[in-house]
Design a protein around this motif. Structure first.
Motif, PDB file in Angstrom:
ATOM      1  N   ASN A  31      74.488  42.055  51.900  1.00 60.17           N
ATOM      2  CA  ASN A  31      74.055  43.442  51.872  1.00 60.17           C
ATOM      3  C   ASN A  31      73.096  43.697  53.038  1.00 60.17           C
ATOM      4  O   ASN A  31      72.072  43.027  53.162  1.00 60.17           O
ATOM      5  CB  ASN A  31      73.365  43.738  50.547  1.00 60.17           C
ATOM      6  CG  ASN A  31      73.069  45.196  50.356  1.00 60.17           C
ATOM      7  OD1 ASN A  31      72.793  45.930  51.293  1.00 60.17           O
ATOM      8  ND2 ASN A  31      73.134  45.625  49.110  1.00 60.17           N
ATOM      9  N   PRO A  32      73.415  44.644  53.906  1.00 61.92           N
ATOM     10  CA  PRO A  32      72.594  44.866  55.107  1.00 61.92           C
ATOM     11  C   PRO A  32      71.181  45.356  54.801  1.00 61.92           C
ATOM     12  O   PRO A  32      70.288  45.200  55.632  1.00 61.92           O
ATOM     13  CB  PRO A  32      73.377  45.901  55.896  1.00 61.92           C
ATOM     14  CG  PRO A  32      74.331  46.495  54.939  1.00 61.92           C
ATOM     15  CD  PRO A  32      74.577  45.502  53.869  1.00 61.92           C
ATOM     16  N   TYR A  33      70.973  45.915  53.633  1.00 59.28           N
ATOM     17  CA  TYR A  33      69.635  46.398  53.293  1.00 59.28           C
ATOM     18  C   TYR A  33      68.682  45.256  52.955  1.00 59.28           C
ATOM     19  O   TYR A  33      67.477  45.444  52.905  1.00 59.28           O
ATOM     20  CB  TYR A  33      69.710  47.399  52.148  1.00 59.28           C
ATOM     21  CG  TYR A  33      70.485  48.640  52.535  1.00 59.28           C
ATOM     22  CD1 TYR A  33      70.010  49.505  53.518  1.00 59.28           C
ATOM     23  CD2 TYR A  33      71.703  48.940  51.948  1.00 59.28           C
ATOM     24  CE1 TYR A  33      70.722  50.632  53.896  1.00 59.28           C
ATOM     25  CE2 TYR A  33      72.420  50.067  52.323  1.00 59.28           C
ATOM     26  CZ  TYR A  33      71.928  50.907  53.292  1.00 59.28           C
ATOM     27  OH  TYR A  33      72.626  52.014  53.675  1.00 59.28           O
ATOM     28  N   LEU A  34      69.210  44.051  52.750  1.00 60.98           N
ATOM     29  CA  LEU A  34      68.352  42.892  52.480  1.00 60.98           C
ATOM     30  C   LEU A  34      67.493  42.513  53.674  1.00 60.98           C
ATOM     31  O   LEU A  34      66.463  41.875  53.520  1.00 60.98           O
ATOM     32  CB  LEU A  34      69.205  41.687  52.079  1.00 60.98           C
ATOM     33  CG  LEU A  34      69.821  41.720  50.699  1.00 60.98           C
ATOM     34  CD1 LEU A  34      70.716  40.502  50.497  1.00 60.98           C
ATOM     35  CD2 LEU A  34      68.756  41.769  49.630  1.00 60.98           C
ATOM     36  N   VAL A  35      67.905  42.896  54.873  1.00 60.34           N
ATOM     37  CA  VAL A  35      67.134  42.562  56.069  1.00 60.34           C
ATOM     38  C   VAL A  35      65.723  43.150  55.980  1.00 60.34           C
ATOM     39  O   VAL A  35      64.775  42.571  56.516  1.00 60.34           O
ATOM     40  CB  VAL A  35      67.873  43.003  57.354  1.00 60.34           C
ATOM     41  CG1 VAL A  35      67.798  44.493  57.557  1.00 60.34           C
ATOM     42  CG2 VAL A  35      67.320  42.277  58.550  1.00 60.34           C
ATOM     43  N   VAL A  36      65.567  44.247  55.283  1.00 62.08           N
ATOM     44  CA  VAL A  36      64.245  44.862  55.103  1.00 62.08           C
ATOM     45  C   VAL A  36      63.351  43.949  54.267  1.00 62.08           C
ATOM     46  O   VAL A  36      62.163  43.824  54.542  1.00 62.08           O
ATOM     47  CB  VAL A  36      64.380  46.250  54.438  1.00 62.08           C
ATOM     48  CG1 VAL A  36      63.023  46.848  54.125  1.00 62.08           C
ATOM     49  CG2 VAL A  36      65.202  47.177  55.308  1.00 62.08           C
ATOM     50  N   VAL A  38      63.886  40.459  53.616  1.00 58.68           N
ATOM     51  CA  VAL A  38      63.747  39.063  54.031  1.00 58.68           C
ATOM     52  C   VAL A  38      63.603  38.876  55.536  1.00 58.68           C
ATOM     53  O   VAL A  38      63.332  37.764  55.986  1.00 58.68           O
ATOM     54  CB  VAL A  38      64.926  38.211  53.508  1.00 58.68           C
ATOM     55  CG1 VAL A  38      64.918  38.172  51.997  1.00 58.68           C
ATOM     56  CG2 VAL A  38      66.244  38.715  54.021  1.00 58.68           C
ATOM     57  N   GLY A  39      63.798  39.925  56.312  1.00 62.61           N
ATOM     58  CA  GLY A  39      63.583  39.860  57.757  1.00 62.61           C
ATOM     59  C   GLY A  39      64.458  38.848  58.462  1.00 62.61           C
ATOM     60  O   GLY A  39      65.668  38.795  58.272  1.00 62.61           O
ATOM     61  N   PHE A  40      63.838  38.017  59.271  1.00 65.21           N
ATOM     62  CA  PHE A  40      64.544  37.026  60.090  1.00 65.21           C
ATOM     63  C   PHE A  40      65.402  36.082  59.260  1.00 65.21           C
ATOM     64  O   PHE A  40      66.449  35.620  59.702  1.00 65.21           O
ATOM     65  CB  PHE A  40      63.526  36.238  60.918  1.00 65.21           C
ATOM     66  CG  PHE A  40      64.142  35.129  61.705  1.00 65.21           C
ATOM     67  CD1 PHE A  40      64.854  35.405  62.867  1.00 65.21           C
ATOM     68  CD2 PHE A  40      64.028  33.812  61.286  1.00 65.21           C
ATOM     69  CE1 PHE A  40      65.436  34.379  63.603  1.00 65.21           C
ATOM     70  CE2 PHE A  40      64.597  32.782  62.026  1.00 65.21           C
ATOM     71  CZ  PHE A  40      65.303  33.068  63.176  1.00 65.21           C
ATOM     72  N   TRP A  41      64.985  35.777  58.044  1.00 66.58           N
ATOM     73  CA  TRP A  41      65.717  34.842  57.184  1.00 66.58           C
ATOM     74  C   TRP A  41      67.112  35.345  56.838  1.00 66.58           C
ATOM     75  O   TRP A  41      67.979  34.580  56.458  1.00 66.58           O
ATOM     76  CB  TRP A  41      64.927  34.557  55.917  1.00 66.58           C
ATOM     77  CG  TRP A  41      63.622  33.897  56.216  1.00 66.58           C
ATOM     78  CD1 TRP A  41      62.390  34.481  56.207  1.00 66.58           C
ATOM     79  CD2 TRP A  41      63.426  32.561  56.632  1.00 66.58           C
ATOM     80  NE1 TRP A  41      61.438  33.582  56.572  1.00 66.58           N
ATOM     81  CE2 TRP A  41      62.048  32.377  56.843  1.00 66.58           C
ATOM     82  CE3 TRP A  41      64.272  31.481  56.848  1.00 66.58           C
ATOM     83  CZ2 TRP A  41      61.513  31.177  57.240  1.00 66.58           C
ATOM     84  CZ3 TRP A  41      63.726  30.280  57.252  1.00 66.58           C
ATOM     85  CH2 TRP A  41      62.361  30.142  57.444  1.00 66.58           C
ATOM     86  N   TYR A  42      67.310  36.631  57.007  1.00 66.65           N
ATOM     87  CA  TYR A  42      68.615  37.238  56.750  1.00 66.65           C
ATOM     88  C   TYR A  42      69.704  36.580  57.602  1.00 66.65           C
ATOM     89  O   TYR A  42      70.832  36.390  57.155  1.00 66.65           O
ATOM     90  CB  TYR A  42      68.533  38.742  57.048  1.00 66.65           C
ATOM     91  CG  TYR A  42      69.792  39.504  56.792  1.00 66.65           C
ATOM     92  CD1 TYR A  42      70.177  39.827  55.503  1.00 66.65           C
ATOM     93  CD2 TYR A  42      70.605  39.923  57.849  1.00 66.65           C
ATOM     94  CE1 TYR A  42      71.324  40.549  55.261  1.00 66.65           C
ATOM     95  CE2 TYR A  42      71.750  40.642  57.614  1.00 66.65           C
ATOM     96  CZ  TYR A  42      72.110  40.957  56.322  1.00 66.65           C
ATOM     97  OH  TYR A  42      73.255  41.662  56.083  1.00 66.65           O
TER      98      TYR A  42
END
Length: 121
Positions: A31-36, A38-42
């Protein structure tokens, strides 16, 4: 050369003789919204895919960890009569491909429509 043309060129070696490419679609597995959250860990958990829709099949290709423009191998295939859309969502379309859920960005919604139009005739 546009990004879509580059994707078509890089997917050409996975297209069988006699197949016509109807659409090439970039996707990702998380899910692209997870980058918010987890940041870099995505980048560690996300995988990119290239969906190549031809006259005979739909091939899902594994791609780089940071881009869907360089495919590495065919992961799985679907029957050509499988519909990908209609694409829904403000920014991302969620598509289920068997055991894997893929997220397609809005910039590929026209490609999904072209692929489905080829099925419906």
């Amino acid at each position: 050369m546009s990004p879509e043309e580059k994707m078509r060129a890089s997917a050409a070696r996975y297209v069988r003789h006699g197949e016509q490419v109807h659409a090439v679609i970039g996707a990702q597995t998380k899910n692209p919204y997870l980058v918010v959250l987890v940041g870099f860990w995505y980048l560690l958990f996300n995988r990119y895919r290239m969906i190549v829709v031809t006259s005979e099949r739909i091939a899902v290709l594994d791609a780089d960890k940071v881009s869907f423009k360089r495919p590495r191998a065919v992961l799985y295939e679907h029957h050509r009569d499988t519909q990908l859309g209609p694409a829904a969502g403000r920014f991302w379309h969620k598509a289920d491909f068997g055991d894997e859920t893929l997220y397609v960005h809005r910039r590929f919604f026209n490609e999904i429509a072209k692929a489905d139009l080829a099925v419906l005739g």
